[in-house]
Design a protein around this motif. Structure first.
Motif, PDB file in Angstrom:
ATOM      1  N   TRP A  22       0.810  -1.210   0.000  1.00  9.16           N
ATOM      2  CA  TRP A  22       0.000   0.000   0.000  1.00  9.16           C
ATOM      3  C   TRP A  22       0.850   1.270   0.000  1.00  9.16           C
ATOM      4  N   GLN A  25      -0.018   4.060  -2.679  1.00 15.80           N
ATOM      5  CA  GLN A  25      -1.350   4.633  -2.493  1.00 15.80           C
ATOM      6  C   GLN A  25      -1.418   5.454  -1.207  1.00 15.80           C
ATOM      7  N   ASP A  26      -0.796   4.929  -0.147  1.00 14.86           N
ATOM      8  CA  ASP A  26      -0.813   5.651   1.124  1.00 14.86           C
ATOM      9  C   ASP A  26      -0.104   6.996   1.006  1.00 14.86           C
ATOM     10  N   ALA A  56      -5.970   1.276  -0.356  1.00 16.61           N
ATOM     11  CA  ALA A  56      -4.904   1.740   0.528  1.00 16.61           C
ATOM     12  C   ALA A  56      -4.967   0.956   1.831  1.00 16.61           C
ATOM     13  N   SER A  57      -4.006   1.194   2.707  1.00 21.01           N
ATOM     14  CA  SER A  57      -3.981   0.503   3.996  1.00 21.01           C
ATOM     15  C   SER A  57      -5.167   0.936   4.851  1.00 21.01           C
TER      16      SER A  57
END
Length: 391
Positions: A22, A25-26, A56-57
């Protein structure tokens, strides 16, 4: 050198947050949230709209959802036509959650208050404590010398030892209540203010665990005759375990975005209060006096919340709110004299109502089966604070 995150997690791979899957994205989400924090609510919401259903996370998704919810409330608060009750309702939702409607919060706090007063009255009857009101009877209990520590070094040492004994009783119960905590959280301790801190007039404070630093709650016992024996077990549950010393270090490890910290501001204190309630359910306060100490602390939180609503949403005079608090509590919390506390509530709308309601909401949202509590609590704490609609 180990980072704080690795230290709290025992240095293992589990401390790697977010995972590599992730990371990209994070980073995008965090960059957008950083930008959103500098913008007016409408523009911030427009900026974040492109992250609908982002992969994401969990932490990043919690950040994003909290930011959107809080910014939406901020946008609503810009309306010029809001009356006092409507504005207050949005202020509570801003720091607690969208499900914290004024009607629900007021109802839940009122129900809790009635139950606490009834429970306290029954225990006071059992102990034959005299007085015309629950507040007056609490006051009598506080004045009974049998419940007080001596105002000397031996008395303070005895109080600290009593708190340490409570902490030792709590530790083995934690896995079946909130799951396994990192070693650094479990090794926290309690100590008193040193002579220099006392001379400087310092109050109690927390030291979170860190590299080479053992987590501690440093308790203020300067006016020890105002801290009866039965008032301290609940303090241990709130300030140490499973309260702030479980929640705060895990949150430091998770590093929520500042917007989540802002828009879930009622959660940390709410968790501390919930921790007291959880230990009460588990039988920690089996002694009637200890239970009365616990009930008094809960009345402190709930009465504050009701005063907050009465003053800001219903236009009640602070003097009436003060009288209502006195009638229920009799004796103020050690760090919050009645008049000063009501003045503070008057200046800080919504905070006390939100903080008092969050633990009630936590109790309502958790699984009915206590066998599922460790999983529920672990998930709740692992990624840092949440808004109530995220429970």
């Amino acid at each position: 050198m180990l980072s704080r995150r690795h230290f709290l997690a025992g240095g293992g791979a589990a401390a790697m947050m977010p995972t590599r899957a992730w990371a990209h994205q994070d980073a995008d989400v965090r960059h957008a949230l950083d930008a959103a924090a500098t913008l007016p609510p409408d523009r911030a919401l427009a900026l974040l709209s492109r992250f609908e259903n982002v992969a994401a996370s969990t932490g990043a998704r919690l950040d994003l959802a909290a930011a959107r919810a809080g910014l939406g409330v901020d946008l609503a608060l810009k309306q010029r036509t809001l009356d006092a009750a409507e504005r207050f309702a949005f202020q509570v939702q801003r720091i607690a959650g969208n499900d914290a409607t004024l009607e629900r919060v007021a109802r839940d706090l009122d129900v809790a208050h009635r139950a606490l007063v009834a429970q306290a009255a029954a225990l006071l009857d059992q102990l034959a404590v005299p007085g015309k009101s629950v507040g007056a009877r609490f006051e009598a209990l506080w004045r009974d010398p049998r419940n007080l520590f001596p105002d000397d070094e031996e008395g303070r040492a005895a109080a600290i030892n009593a708190m340490r004994a409570t902490l030792a009783t709590i530790r083995p119960r934690l896995p079946r209540l909130i799951g396994m905590l990192p070693v650094a959280c479990r090794r926290v301790e309690v100590r008193g203010l040193d002579a220099r801190e006392i001379a400087a007039g310092k109050g109690g404070y927390r030291i979170l665990p860190d590299m080479g630093i053992r987590g501690s709650y440093v308790v203020d016992l300067k006016e020890i005759r105002r801290r009866p024996r039965f008032s301290l077990p609940s303090v241990v549950a709130h300030e140490l375990l499973p309260g702030h010393m479980a929640q705060m270090p895990l949150e430091a490890r998770a590093a929520p975005h500042p917007l989540r910290l802002r828009y879930a501001a009622a959660f940390p204190e709410g968790w501390g209060i919930y921790a007291e309630m959880l230990m009460a359910e588990d039988g920690l306060f089996a002694d009637p006096l200890d239970m009365l100490g616990h009930l008094h602390w809960l009345l402190f939180r709930v009465c504050r919340g009701l005063a907050d609503i009465a003053i800001h949403a219903r236009g009640e005079a602070p003097e009436q709110a003060l009288a209502d608090i006195r009638a229920s509590m009799g004796e103020p919390a050690y760090f919050a004299p009645f008049a000063a506390d009501v003045t503070r509530i008057t200046k800080e709308p919504a905070i006390r109502a939100a903080e008092a309601w969050v633990p009630l909401r936590l109790g309502a949202c958790r699984p009915h089966s206590c066998s599922k509590w460790p999983g529920f609590h672990s998930i709740l704490l692992r990624n840092g604070r949440r808004r109530t609609e995220q429970f």
